[in-house]
Design a protein around this motif. Structure first.
Motif, PDB file in Angstrom:
ATOM      1  N   ARG A  67      20.554 -10.005  -6.166  1.00 38.11           N
ATOM      2  CA  ARG A  67      20.672  -9.652  -7.582  1.00 38.11           C
ATOM      3  C   ARG A  67      19.345  -9.182  -8.182  1.00 38.11           C
ATOM      4  NH1 ARG A  67      21.667 -15.623 -10.416  1.00 38.11           N
ATOM      5  NH2 ARG A  67      19.494 -16.336 -10.350  1.00 38.11           N
ATOM      6  N   THR A  76      22.556 -14.188  -4.445  1.00 39.03           N
ATOM      7  CA  THR A  76      23.687 -13.266  -4.474  1.00 39.03           C
ATOM      8  C   THR A  76      24.931 -13.997  -4.955  1.00 39.03           C
ATOM      9  OG1 THR A  76      25.039 -11.720  -3.175  1.00 39.03           O
ATOM     10  CG2 THR A  76      24.342 -13.727  -2.069  1.00 39.03           C
ATOM     11  N   SER A  77      25.831 -13.248  -5.549  1.00 34.07           N
ATOM     12  CA  SER A  77      27.175 -13.740  -5.864  1.00 34.07           C
ATOM     13  C   SER A  77      28.162 -13.093  -4.904  1.00 34.07           C
ATOM     14  CB  SER A  77      27.542 -13.414  -7.315  1.00 34.07           C
ATOM     15  OG  SER A  77      26.718 -14.120  -8.212  1.00 34.07           O
ATOM     16  N   GLY A  78      27.766 -13.013  -3.661  1.00 33.35           N
ATOM     17  CA  GLY A  78      28.598 -12.383  -2.638  1.00 33.35           C
ATOM     18  C   GLY A  78      29.826 -13.200  -2.286  1.00 33.35           C
ATOM     19  N   THR A  93      28.914  -4.079  -7.060  1.00 32.65           N
ATOM     20  CA  THR A  93      28.195  -5.087  -7.847  1.00 32.65           C
ATOM     21  C   THR A  93      27.736  -4.445  -9.149  1.00 32.65           C
ATOM     22  OG1 THR A  93      27.409  -6.339  -5.922  1.00 32.65           O
ATOM     23  CG2 THR A  93      26.134  -6.560  -7.946  1.00 32.65           C
ATOM     24  N   TRP A  95      25.545  -5.626 -13.024  1.00 32.23           N
ATOM     25  CA  TRP A  95      24.698  -6.654 -13.625  1.00 32.23           C
ATOM     26  C   TRP A  95      25.188  -6.983 -15.040  1.00 32.23           C
ATOM     27  CZ3 TRP A  95      23.464  -3.954  -9.540  1.00 32.23           C
ATOM     28  CH2 TRP A  95      22.696  -4.575  -8.544  1.00 32.23           C
ATOM     29  N   SER A 114      24.518 -11.147 -12.101  1.00 28.68           N
ATOM     30  CA  SER A 114      25.347 -10.051 -11.598  1.00 28.68           C
ATOM     31  C   SER A 114      26.762 -10.538 -11.322  1.00 28.68           C
ATOM     32  CB  SER A 114      24.740  -9.471 -10.314  1.00 28.68           C
ATOM     33  OG  SER A 114      24.723 -10.444  -9.286  1.00 28.68           O
ATOM     34  N   THR A 116      29.962  -9.548  -8.481  1.00 24.29           N
ATOM     35  CA  THR A 116      30.343  -8.831  -7.278  1.00 24.29           C
ATOM     36  C   THR A 116      31.859  -8.731  -7.236  1.00 24.29           C
ATOM     37  OG1 THR A 116      28.391  -9.686  -6.122  1.00 24.29           O
ATOM     38  CG2 THR A 116      30.163  -8.818  -4.761  1.00 24.29           C
ATOM     39  N   THR A 134      31.033 -14.281 -10.033  1.00 24.38           N
ATOM     40  CA  THR A 134      29.825 -14.161 -10.832  1.00 24.38           C
ATOM     41  C   THR A 134      29.135 -15.500 -11.014  1.00 24.38           C
ATOM     42  OG1 THR A 134      28.952 -13.194 -12.892  1.00 24.38           O
ATOM     43  CG2 THR A 134      30.944 -14.542 -13.076  1.00 24.38           C
TER      44      THR A 134
END
Length: 255
Positions: A67, A76-78, A93, A95, A114, A116, A134
């Motif tokens: 992010r 990350t919000s993977g 992705t 923000w 962010s 995703t 998120t």
């Protein structure tokens, strides 16, 4: 599933809560629950994301970017998704800021935030849904404005009007002002699930500090999605009473 893993760089008071000591317990939880899709929060791109991705590679694939730079820096919000259950058709992705297309800070928030997303096809039914994961900010303005960004993005990334699932650590309770507009078209899974397990307890456990308990991890569903089951998974795994300072939250749904 939504799961705030607790970032690996945190300095824990109790060494038992360090990432090194609990990462196998986190992995065991995922292998036992086998979610169709799991959205992470606080996962560091440098070590935690590769750990989950590589350890579960036989059954899962995923998407994540850092992010801080839109590449490999920071958290990350993977998400990971089950290869036999879902096909990922599109992903991206953005923000939670005034310039959502690029890594950016905004709305009085000191951390990059962010969301995703992915459009999935369900193998069993060939139906599609939009999934967003998120980790929202810590200030009131960033929370209210951040969720507005998510809602504004729906028309762009979901032109076909597929059912929507939004998971995350929102850092706010379900009755917060941030969700006022969302409630016109979405439900919180914990409120509408036909069956609920541990729904009366916290999702943020603060490593057992009861004074800080809170319900801040949520799963939001389009009103055309039926929630069959909601679970706050507060079970111990591999001898760890707490595998993170948040419990995973799970919803089973159909549409």
């Amino acid at each position: 599933m939504s799961f705030n893993v607790r970032q690996s760089k945190a300095k824990e008071v109790d060494p038992n809560n360090s990432w090194t000591n609990r990462k196998d317990a986190c992995l065991t939880m995922l292998r036992e629950t086998m979610p169709d899709v799991v959205g992470f929060q606080e996962v560091q791109m440098g070590d935690q994301w590769p750990f989950f991705r590589d350890s579960l590679r036989a059954s899962y694939d995923g998407y994540a970017i850092g992010r801080r730079d839109g590449k490999v820096k920071g958290e990350t919000s993977g998400f990971l998704y089950c290869l036999t259950k879902l096909t990922l058709l599109e992903h991206g992705t953005f923000w939670l800021s005034e310039t959502p297309e690029v890594p950016s800070l905004s709305f009085d928030e000191k951390y990059y935030r962010s969301a995703t997303w992915g459009v999935f096809k369900v193998a069993k039914s060939n139906r599609h849904f939009l999934y967003i994961n998120t980790h929202m900010g810590l200030t009131y303005k960033s929370q209210v404005e951040g969720f507005k960004v998510i809602l504004a993005k729906l028309s762009e990334i979901n032109p076909n009007g597929y059912p929507v699932v939004i998971t995350g650590d929102f850092n706010v309770p379900m009755d917060h002002d941030a969700f006022a507009t969302a409630r016109q078209t979405m439900n919180n899974a914990i409120e509408v699930a036909e069956k609920k397990v541990n729904a009366d307890g916290p999702t943020y456990n603060a490593w057992g500090n009861e004074h800080k308990y809170a319900v801040v991890d949520h799963i939001w569903l389009s009103k055309n999605v039926k929630c069959l089951l909601y679970v706050t998974d507060n079970k111990p795994y591999v001898g760890h009473e707490f595998i993170s300072d948040h419990f995973p939250v799970i919803a089973e749904f159909k549409f």
